[in-house]
Design an enzyme around this catalytic site. Structure first.
Site, short mmCIF file in Angstrom:
data_model
loop_
_atom_site.label_atom_id
_atom_site.label_comp_id
_atom_site.label_asym_id
_atom_site.label_seq_id
_atom_site.Cartn_x
_atom_site.Cartn_y
_atom_site.Cartn_z
N GLN A 76 3.52 20.98 27.27
CA GLN A 76 4.29 21.88 26.47
C GLN A 76 4.18 23.34 26.94
O GLN A 76 5.07 23.93 26.24
CB GLN A 76 3.80 21.68 25.11
CG GLN A 76 3.90 20.11 24.52
CD GLN A 76 5.49 19.67 24.56
OE1 GLN A 76 6.44 20.42 24.46
NE2 GLN A 76 5.70 18.37 24.84
N TRP A 107 7.64 22.86 24.15
CA TRP A 107 7.60 23.33 22.86
C TRP A 107 6.96 24.85 22.87
O TRP A 107 7.50 25.93 22.23
CB TRP A 107 6.84 22.47 22.06
CG TRP A 107 6.94 22.68 20.56
CD1 TRP A 107 8.09 22.95 19.80
CD2 TRP A 107 5.82 22.92 19.60
NE1 TRP A 107 7.89 22.96 18.60
CE2 TRP A 107 6.48 22.97 18.52
CE3 TRP A 107 4.39 22.88 19.60
CZ2 TRP A 107 5.53 23.20 17.39
CZ3 TRP A 107 3.88 22.99 18.49
CH2 TRP A 107 4.37 23.18 17.49
N PRO A 112 6.97 18.55 16.40
CA PRO A 112 7.33 17.37 15.71
C PRO A 112 7.53 16.06 17.08
O PRO A 112 8.04 16.42 17.91
CB PRO A 112 8.57 17.56 15.37
CG PRO A 112 9.33 18.70 16.20
CD PRO A 112 7.91 19.39 16.42
N LYS A 169 3.38 1.47 30.17
CA LYS A 169 3.45 0.33 29.37
C LYS A 169 3.82 -0.99 30.39
O LYS A 169 3.32 -1.94 30.26
CB LYS A 169 4.31 0.38 28.13
CG LYS A 169 4.14 1.22 27.14
CD LYS A 169 5.31 1.45 26.13
CE LYS A 169 4.99 2.52 25.09
NZ LYS A 169 5.96 2.54 24.11
#
Length: 1229
Positions: free
Chosen positions: A573, A577, A55, A613
């Site tokens: 990850q 995760w 997610p 960004k």
């Protein structure tokens, strides 16, 4: 979607295609006809393929990393469907934790827990809930637009009460197994987010930073005038100093500091760090570290002196973690601000696990009143004040700065500190073996990530801090009595209701914090929930169970399909995760939660930096999609190193090249098919019938088919076999290159070699056979490519399917309903694939040789000779000789097994750059040995697949094999080989080739001069050429000069294109108006050719009269200055002309020629040289030459007049001119 496509619509194929626009049309069809939903319905009842989607947070927009991982998941799950499986593709959302809270803290200017307390947890969490799905629509739009099929309607969110309830159940299981405990531990701590982080979170964001470093003197209690020198990069921890530590066996010294007359103790190996010179100290004693054990020193600050006296702190401890590679060899210990500090002080009995924590720093990283001198200051901002206080007390020995790698908060991007915090932990350290055993049950691509990166992390696994002192998260379901003697862990909503009498529908803090559970002991106060919430990683690691509300619902379905068949995320990850999934699953069931995993690499900006960004160092993903299409982006990402867990430097031109190199050729092959179907129906069928692909007809005619038809069908079936094998092993990085190669083979070989047959020029039978073959290959290709490029394959399928016999295809609405074809091995012809590969090798070698001689294919050559020892290989080449002769524009092919007959010998040259870097000191000897290899030795080494030179393995690509032909063969042969077939091409020159060769020579000389002038190809310049006229030259020189003049004229446009600059005959009028960049006289086949490079802009000259000065070789400037300079003839203000004595004085000053006798000569534009006798404005633009010599005529030959001053200058609006350098290269203020 519009009206249904019909044959008449698709046969008029446009020449150009707008891929992004067509993708939008396909997407509209999918939405309008519910293609994805129907796809899931069609597979109901089939065996399940289980996939877990990690997610993401919806508080930020998706980036290339998300698109990459999503594309991998989409490819694998689409392929699983094609293999006959039913795949539930549910999207998930991470809704809790720091990412959400940090945004709210910024928005509401929340600095710490007191601010949350003022507004109330209910109000705070309400604000969090508002922004949880801030970008959900954007996520759905982006994910859908990039072609990923995933169910957003049946999603899971970590904030759903049923999801949170499963987390409670998981936690209770762990608690009941004795895997949960509360403790104080020094943890990475984010002051910006006011929470501790787990070790794997702290490892996600290291940066190179510059921090202060100080050497501090701790004054010994029992040794007069003696100080222990400690070093630290965190001065803010010194108010909490409680001990210092030395290495037991390291050598330490006591030295007299000459400057202060103090006695300092430090490691002997660190003397050079503390002192610049040996004269600054005098060694008094040497001893090992353990000698210092338990010696006491005076506290630096009084804050914890009372506590220290009680436990006998402020003394020297001994431990082997101390190193001698930095600092002073004595480490300062603040037990609650460093893991080793805590461990060492605990072992020495200065603190206990139940001790009151010595931590004068609050949740926001500010000093409390315990450190009264610095109260309210942020720790990182207090370093200077602490250093000043230590200096005032005489404890600061030195201060400086150090550059080192330091952990930053992955969410707030602020520096972490290490701080003791009370936390709830899951025991992991004892599970290390179980974790490794469970991990061994899984299959990873690439494997090294599991074995090395992940495996090493598991071996060193530490207990996992799962609690966060925050608000927006799943509350930890522990209810405790005020004394802590009574604890109840809740595992479900039902259990909470049974014990408290309160039924709840939401499990967030504002809904349950007030609930009390009566004590089991009569008369005791009720139990209340502890404050912390779960770390959001615990929530995402629980998703296999919680997304199905296990064990409260779907228990049988879950257990039948656990573990998952597949997961995929980025390599980062491995400590996120992937790790949390494994820990929770191992702790619950001692089983890995997944069977197969793809770990992708990082997508970086084009410059190799992290995409930012703020820096705007990468193109917006959706802009790329709108520009080139999602398919192009998908294929670019998948056909890159990231699928092998390596990094990719994202370059937009790489996406563009997918269009150019893959999609356009593929589209053109499809367009070519449809154009020729129309031609076949109109001309061969005379408008009395329609073409329909008939598989039976196609296969029946294969006996009469061209060998190239047999080849492409065999190649297709071989690819299907390879595809099935590699996709089963999840090796996308081997599959995609083969798919793109197949497109290349189809478009650049099959279509190219069959144009005449497909166009019907060789008869209707040949035409229908080649149309059937091309149709069959394109039709199979769209099914193979469908998981990778879902849009373009749908576009082509929708049009190709119209040529299938009516009623023969089930579920023809979408290519994504189709099963993957199975390889028909009976059509695999390895012999023909081998023959065509040999033919392609000969053609490609011939192209290389033509390129070497810059001989385009349009110029015919007389003969090509293919040499190989194996007669069967030669026979295979012969069967395809027509293709070779046609492709290379050769008149004759000769086959031979006798290399010696053609006088071909091999010579080996090492790759200097590659081998030089790798072999270093051995390179010269290896290079000489490679160059000394004989022909037979080279052949032997090549045949074994590598070179064995002086016990060094040298790969074939590290050696250049040069094929030499002898003059005995006759003709002018070029030789080349791919280490299997040797090819000779007769390159006997003619007049045309000779002239083109001369043009290439001119290009080469121009490029060398441009390089010498440090120009890049795109620099706008003018290049002039000038042939020096010499009527007295010999006849052959005059003929060569005439030929070169002809080439310069006839090949001017070719030269201009190659050099990417204007190229014209020299014009003094034009050149004088431009700034000269470089000029050179080159020899071209005995003819002198002058090349001049000028800038395209108009030449800027000073406002004042000027002249240039150059020193002759017999004068050398002082101070390392240049021998060239410039001067103005007029004064800037008075406009007076400079006098001769003043000029001489200026020259002496410019070049440092004081006391040197020199003569001054003037060189004019006609290169006449005269002695300088007077000065006036007529001197402007001329050259002065300074020399000891009195032989003026000899000077002019070696000097060129420059159209502008040598030295840089600027013109001012006032009419003044000022030199910014003088002499040349020496900048002036």
């Amino acid at each position: 979607m519009g009206k249904k496509l019909e044959r008449n619509d698709v046969c008029r194929v446009p020449e150009n295609i707008n891929f992004p626009a067509e993708e939008e049309n396909v997407l509209q069809k999918w939405r309008h006809e519910n293609i994805f939903e129907k796809c899931s319905q069609l597979s109901k009842g089939k065996p399940k393929y289980t996939f877990y989607d990690g997610p993401p947070f919806a508080t930020g927009l998706p980036h290339y990393g998300h698109i990459l991982a999503g594309t991998i998941k989409d490819i694998v799950t689409r392929y699983a469907y094609q293999q006959g499986y039913h795949v539930d593709r549910r999207f998930g959302w991470d809704c809790h934790g720091l990412p959400v809270e940090f945004e709210i803290d910024k928005l509401l200017n929340i600095k710490g827990p007191e601010d949350v307390a003022k507004m109330g947890i209910a109000a705070y969490n309400a604000e969090c809930r508002k922004i949880v799905m801030r970008y959900a629509d954007e996520w759905e739009n982006v994910v859908t637009r990039v072609g990923r099929w995933i169910d957003f309607k049946n999603d899971y969110k970590t904030l759903y009460p049923w999801y949170m309830e499963s987390i409670w159940w998981i936690f209770k299981q762990l608690f009941d197994k004795g895997l949960v405990y509360q403790g104080v531990k020094v943890m990475p701590y984010s002051t910006a987010c006011t929470t501790s982080l787990s070790n794997f979170e702290a490892n996600q964001n290291y940066k190179e930073v510059v921090d202060p470093c100080v050497v501090v003197a701790l004054e010994a209690v029992s040794l007069p005038n003696t100080f222990f020198l400690v070093w630290t990069t965190t001065p803010w921890t010194l108010p909490s100093n409680f001990a210092c530590c030395v290495h037991p066996t390291m050598t330490y010294v006591k030295v007299r500091d000459v400057k202060s007359d103090r006695l300092f103790v430090l490691a002997e190996s660190r003397l050079s760090y503390v002192y610049k010179s040996e004269t600054e100290y005098e060694v008094k004693e040497k001893f090992v570290g353990k000698t210092l054990k338990d010696l006491h020193y005076k506290p630096l600050f009084p804050y914890f002196a009372k506590r220290g006296a009680e436990v006998k702190a402020y003394r020297v401890l001994v431990d082997e973690y101390v190193t001698e590679d930095s600092g002073t060899g004595i480490v300062h210990n603040a037990p609650y601000f460093g893991e080793d500090d805590y461990r060492v002080c605990l072992a020495a009995g200065l603190i206990t696990k139940s001790s009151e924590v010595l931590c004068p720093v609050d949740e926001a990283g500010r000093f409390t009143n315990e450190a009264s001198d610095f109260e309210g200051q942020y720790v990182k901002d207090s370093d200077k004040q602490i250093m000043a206080a230590l200096k005032a007390r005489g404890n600061l020995v030195s201060s400086g700065q150090v550059k080192h790698s330091y952990p930053f908060c992955w969410r707030s991007d602020t520096p972490l500190i290490y701080k003791a915090v009370p936390s709830w932990f899951v025991r992991v350290e004892h599970m290390s073996k179980n974790l490794l055993d469970c991990s061994s049950q899984t299959y990873w691509v690439p494997d090294f990530v599991k074995e090395k990166r992940f495996g090493n992390w598991l071996k060193e696994a530490r207990d996992w801090a799962i609690s966060r002192n925050r608000y927006w998260g799943t509350p930890i379901p522990i209810w405790r009595s005020p004394s802590g003697d009574e604890t109840v862990v809740i595992g479900s909503i039902k259990q909470l209701a049974e014990l408290s009498g309160v039924q709840v529908e939401d499990l967030h803090r504002e809904s349950i914090d007030h609930i009390e559970i009566p004590s089991a002991v009569p008369g005791n106060p009720p139990l209340r929930r502890i404050a912390p919430v779960f770390d959001c990683w615990f929530e995402s690691g629980s998703m296999p169970f919680a997304q199905q509300h296990f064990p409260f619902e779907n228990e049988k379905d879950f257990m039948n399909n656990f573990p998952a068949d597949f997961i995929a995320e980025g390599i980062d990850q491995t400590r996120g995760w992937f790790y949390t999934l494994l820990v929770i699953s191992t702790a619950l069931f001692n089983k890995a939660p997944f069977k197969n995993l793809i770990a992708s690499g990082l997508v970086l900006a084009a410059d190799g930096q992290k995409m930012s960004k703020r820096k705007k160092n990468y193109p917006d993903p959706m802009e790329v999609v709108h520009k080139y299409g999602a398919d192009a982006l998908r294929l670019y990402l998948i056909n890159s190193p990231v699928v092998r867990a390596e990094s990719l430097r994202f370059k937009e031109e790489g996406v563009r090249d997918i269009i150019k190199d893959v999609f356009l050729p593929w589209y053109n092959a499809y367009r070519f098919l449809l154009q020729n179907i129309v031609r076949y129906e109109k001309e061969d069928l005379a408008g009395n019938g329609q073409y329909t692909y008939d598989r039976e007809r196609h296969l029946k005619n294969m006996d009469k088919a061209s060998v190239i038809d047999v080849w492409i069908l065999s190649f297709k079936e071989s690819l299907l076999e390879f595809f099935a094998t590699e996709m089963k092993m999840y090796r996308l990085y081997t599959v995609v290159p083969r798919l793109t190669k197949f497109i290349d083979q189809l478009t650049n070989w099959y279509v190219r070699l069959n144009r005449r047959r497909i166009k019907g020029e060789l008869g209707a039978d040949q035409c229908i056979q080649s149309l059937d073959t091309l149709y069959d290959v394109l039709y199979t290709m769209v099914k193979m490519m469908a998981p990778f490029t879902p849009y373009l394959t749908e576009y082509i399928f929708q049009r190709l399917v119209l040529f299938q016999p009516a009623g023969t295809l089930e579920h023809a609405d979408s290519v994504h309903y189709q099963m993957m074809p199975v390889s028909q091995k009976k059509f695999i012809r390895n012999d023909i694939e081998r023959s065509v590969a040999l033919m392609q090798s000969v053609v490609e070698l011939g192209r290389v040789m033509r390129d070497r001689r810059t001989l385009p294919v349009k110029y015919p050559v007389s003969e090509i000779i293919a040499i190989h020892k194996d007669s069967q290989i030669l026979e295979a080449i012969k069967t395809l000789q027509d293709f070779i002769l046609s492709e290379l524009n050769v008149r004759k092919l000769t086959l031979s097994s006798d290399k010696e007959k053609y006088g071909v010998t091999l010579r080996a040259e090492p790759d200097h750059k590659a081998l030089g870097q790798r072999l270093k000191g051995n390179f010269k000897a290896v290079m000489a040995a490679i160059k000394a290899l004989r022909d037979d030795e080279i052949q032997k080494q090549v045949s074994q697949g590598y070179f064995d030179i002086l016990d060094q393995r040298i790969e074939l690509d590290e050696v250049r094999i040069i094929y030499c032909t002898s003059e005995q063969v006759g003709g002018n042969f070029e030789a080349h080989s791919d280490n299997e077939v040797l090819v000779l091409l007769d390159m006997t020159p003619n007049e045309e080739l000779l002239e083109e060769g001369l043009a290439r020579e001119v290009i080469n000389r121009v490029q060398k001069l441009k390089k010498k002038a440090q120009l890049i190809p795109t620099d706008p310049v003018l290049i002039f050429h000038e042939l020096a006229a010499d009527n007295k030259a010999k006849q052959e020189v005059l003929e060569a000069q005439a030929q070169l003049a002809k080439v310069l004229s006839n090949y001017a446009s070719i030269i201009k294109t190659a050099i990417k600059s204007e190229f014209a005959p020299y014009s003094s009028e034009q050149a004088s108006k431009k700034r000269l960049i470089a000029s050179e006289l080159v020899d071209l086949k005995g003819v002198p050719l002058k090349l001049t490079i000028c800038s395209t802009e108009e030449l800027q000259l000073p406002n004042l009269p000027w002249l240039n000065i150059s020193l002759a070789e017999d004068l050398v400037p002082r101070f390392g200055n240049s021998s060239k300079a410039s001067l103005f003839l007029q004064h800037n203000v008075s406009k007076e002309i400079i006098s001769l004595p003043t000029l001489r004085s200026e020259l002496e000053h410019l070049f440092g020629l004081y006391g040197v006798n020199f003569n001054i000569y003037v060189v004019d534009h006609q290169k006449r040289t005269t002695a300088l006798k007077s000065i006036d404005e007529n001197l402007s633009g001329k050259l002065l030459v300074l020399t000891r010599s009195q032989d003026a005529p000899k000077l002019s030959a070696g000097y060129e007049l420059s159209p502008a001053p040598y030295s840089k200058f600027i013109n001012q609006h006032s009419g003044k001119s000022i030199f910014t350098e003088n002499p040349l290269g020496r900048a002036l203020c």
